[in-house]
Design an enzyme around this catalytic site. Structure first.
Site: not given
Lengths: 99, 323
Positions: A49-50
């Site tokens: 994920d980010s």
């Protein structure tokens, strides 16, 4: 692990950059480094994920900043990095600019 | 004990209510507190130490980018205070994602933990709360993430509420193992063989009951469940008050009803829970809700101190390593 403990001082070649990214990513994602290759997509293959990507960016800046003063990854460029190979190419290019 | 670092700039009512809460916490709990924020914006800090931070990560800022770009923000400085051994724990009522990002990037992830999760206590009148996790940190999850959430949630329930061998359940749309998404079905098998006190699947209606002490789900579902409960309770409270004022006859007995309902309302008050806990980072991090009052901050500081004393981080480390 600091960069200097596993690679010799001096310019990193493409393979060394790949190994560095693979090691850091494996550590962040808690997966085996052997499951990561240049074609791995951060989101689709690695479920990164980010925040995981930002963890990677900060780890690379910390390690590579010691070797190449001014080495930095632009946040705006992150969206373009879809695969591990993209990241390797990007880091190699930024290292060349910084040196 | 080292002080609890309180992000004075985070939350809808910051910095006024946060500073007031920090001052009250020191008075009432005898727990040291250090405020983190813009000194000139804090007003009367009551003599509390202030770690200066010139920037603020707003509620609408992108969490990851906010942490990366605003290195002198109160959230980042609070997390660094814990990392650098200047504070024992951090509390913030600010941007939830950014709080998680600051804790993750500055304190670091616990070794072995794939993803940190947000554990939210769901009040259950007359019982210990149900710990719901993940309440919103990870929208996309794998079965192994949920297994770790279960391990960490159980360790947290023991540390926070003293529950020995807590009952762990998986949130689904029915008790039957054939029901649910692929994620639920695969996770059920993992949980059943993990050495936890796994009691099977529960439904959303079981969250406010004694069916389980820990309920595990992905962050998307958990957040929807949490917000649905919040909205339902808010509606219910409003409806009860409207009914009590709907006629002269109803008004005449409202005083008696209020006396009877007050203890229940107190148990359901989100300000009383002490906030949500970020599990899986190298430090105690409490995420208070955005509209936190001074009382909510007092309770968050209290819980933070208790979790430091209770060696929550070591318990989580042990729980994941054992799994």
């Amino acid at each position: 692990m600091p960069a200097e403990t596993h690679v010799e001082r001096g310019p990193l070649d493409r393979q060394q950059v790949l190994e560095l990214i693979r090691e850091r990513l494996a550590d962040i994602l808690e997966i085996g480094p052997e499951t990561i290759n240049e074609g791995s997509s951060f989101t689709e293959d690695l479920d990164a994920d980010s925040l995981a990507l930002i963890e990677l960016v900060e780890a690379l800046e910390e390690e590579l900043g010691e070797r190449s003063v001014g080495f930095r990854i632009n946040d705006e460029d992150l969206e373009d990095l879809k695969t591990v190979g993209d990241a390797v190419d990007y880091v190699v290019a930024r290292l060349a600019q910084a040196s | 004990m080292l002080p609890i670092a309180v992000d004075a700039m985070g939350g809808d009512n910051a910095p006024r209510e946060i500073v007031e809460g920090a001052k009250l916490a020191v008075e009432e709990l005898d727990v040291p507190v250090v405020l983190v924020g813009q000194p000139e914006a804090l007003g009367d800090a009551g003599g509390l130490e202030v770690i200066p931070a010139s920037e603020v990560i707003g509620m609408r800022d992108d969490p990851a980018q906010g942490v990366r770009r605003k290195k002198d923000s109160s959230l980042v400085r609070a997390a660094e205070a814990v990392r650098d051994g200047k504070a024992a724990a951090m509390v913030s009522a600010g941007n939830t994602g950014a709080t998680m990002g600051a804790a993750l990037l500055r304190m670091g992830r616990l070794k072995g933990v794939q993803r940190p999760a947000i554990a939210t206590p769901i009040p259950v009148p007359g019982q210990t709360p149900t710990v719901l996790l993940d309440a919103g940190a990870n929208a996309e999850c794998t079965p192994t993430y949920l297994l770790q959430f279960a391990q960490m949630g159980a360790a947290f329930a023991t540390a926070r509420y003293g529950i020995k061998d807590p009952k762990v359940a998986l949130l689904s749309i029915g008790e039957e193992e054939t029901k649910g998404t692929t994620l639920v079905k695969e996770t059920r098998g993992l949980l059943a063989g993990a050495g936890l006190n796994f009691v099977g699947n529960v439904e959303g209606r079981d969250l406010m009951s004694d069916a389980a002490d820990v309920v595990v789900t992905d962050g998307f579902t958990g957040n929807v469940a949490l917000k649905t409960l919040e909205g339902s309770l808010k509606f219910l409270v409003s409806a009860v008050f409207n009914a009590m004022n709907s006629s002269e006859e109803a008004k005449s007995v409202s005083g008696v009803l209020l006396d009877a309902l007050s203890p229940v309302a107190a148990e359901l008050d989100p300000d009383a829970t002490g906030g949500a806990m970020l599990l899986g980072v190298e430090g105690v991090c409490i995420i208070s809700h955005g509209s936190s009052s001074a009382r909510a901050i007092v309770n968050a500081v209290r819980v933070a101190g208790e979790m430091v004393d209770g060696q929550l981080v070591d318990r989580l480390r042990g729980a994941v390593a054992a799994g």
